[in-house]
Design an enzyme around this catalytic site. Sequence first.
Site, PDB file in Angstrom:
ATOM      1  N   GLU A 134      74.331  33.331  29.288  1.00 60.67           N
ATOM      2  CA  GLU A 134      73.059  32.486  29.875  1.00 60.67           C
ATOM      3  C   GLU A 134      72.003  32.522  28.943  1.00 60.67           C
ATOM      4  OE1 GLU A 134      72.374  33.771  33.929  1.00 60.67           O
ATOM      5  OE2 GLU A 134      74.380  33.454  34.517  1.00 60.67           O
ATOM      6  N   ARG A 168      74.471  44.525  50.566  1.00 57.62           N
ATOM      7  CA  ARG A 168      73.307  43.860  51.345  1.00 57.62           C
ATOM      8  C   ARG A 168      73.412  42.456  51.175  1.00 57.62           C
ATOM      9  NH1 ARG A 168      68.965  46.914  47.692  1.00 57.62           N
ATOM     10  NH2 ARG A 168      70.374  46.066  46.317  1.00 57.62           N
ATOM     11  N   ARG A 222      78.164  37.853  39.667  1.00 52.92           N
ATOM     12  CA  ARG A 222      78.091  38.097  38.063  1.00 52.92           C
ATOM     13  C   ARG A 222      79.555  37.363  37.720  1.00 52.92           C
ATOM     14  NH1 ARG A 222      73.745  38.885  38.977  1.00 52.92           N
ATOM     15  NH2 ARG A 222      72.182  40.510  38.154  1.00 52.92           N
ATOM     16  N   HIS A 242      72.156  29.567  37.591  1.00 48.58           N
ATOM     17  CA  HIS A 242      71.731  31.121  38.146  1.00 48.58           C
ATOM     18  C   HIS A 242      70.274  30.706  38.864  1.00 48.58           C
ATOM     19  CE1 HIS A 242      72.145  35.532  37.072  1.00 48.58           C
ATOM     20  NE2 HIS A 242      71.879  35.329  38.036  1.00 48.58           N
TER      21      HIS A 242
END
Length: 327
Positions: free
Chosen positions: A265, A154, A236, A285
């Site tokens: 993170e 997507r 990722r 992020h």
Amino acid sequence: MNITILDDYHDTVRTLACFSKLAGHNVQIWNDHTKDVDVLARRLKDTEALVLIRERTPVRAPLLERLGKLKIISQRSVYPHIDVDACTRRGVILSSNMHPGRPSYATAELTWGLALAAMRQIPQQMAALKAGKWQTGVGSGLRGRTLGIYGYGRIGAVVAGYGKAFGMRVLVWAREASLATARADGYAAAAGKQALFEEADVLSLHMRLVDATHGIVTAADLARMKPTALIVNTSRAGLIEPGALVSALRAGRPGMAAVDVYEEEPVLGGKHPLLALDNVVCTPHLGYVERDAYEAQFSEIFEQILAYANGKPINVVNPGVLESAKS
């Protein structure tokens, strides 16, 4: 219900319009981050409904076993950070809307913003200007160059569309079914993975991190890239072989990287090797961290909690919990 929201770093959730859905419930919001099981167990000891912001905090058996009042974990998207089997054993429902068919436009937009920033050296030029300098280098444009899309889902499809609008040649490599979709959308398929890395001027990664994709981008792949090329990762960190990106950038192939995701993170104190490299643009992020995206995400998360409170849970990942409750 006692509802706890973890990892709301910038104390944004309470400012969302959808937060009003939780009126009448006891809501505790934590703005810091911890993975310490003892600390989390103390914070969550009275929690009945736990709200997770994506994959920021792992919830595994050692923690779940200490949360006797927990009834539901509500979140959105994938859940590699959650021990689903342990949830089922403990009678805890995991509700997570996988938002099928709807791309994260926020992530796609950030991807494109990073590509532009890196190719035109925007952060470096801004830092130089603040330091009293004027035009410290020459960047590169995008028109006429090749945009490589590795993984045509997507978000990858949206980014490909941005590339086309900027006059780029779009080249795709993905699973066969995804390649068929890319071809139907009017994009060229690479001759193979090797060709994608060799030909791309900007290469953007758009895959989920599953067992099959861990380390799917190897040091050898990166070494095939042009010294003028840019790799962008808003998916990722684990898609790239550990340590390979830093080594490749130091070796000069590819010449640049733009990164929004990291192995661990949050990255605090500026302590990450990518932050020490001048040829890298880094963001913390931010892909899904956008107000409209937050409204959509938390509206669904809160609706999952309300559905549970009304005795009709939705988007249940572990329906075995419901079967056990009936027996």
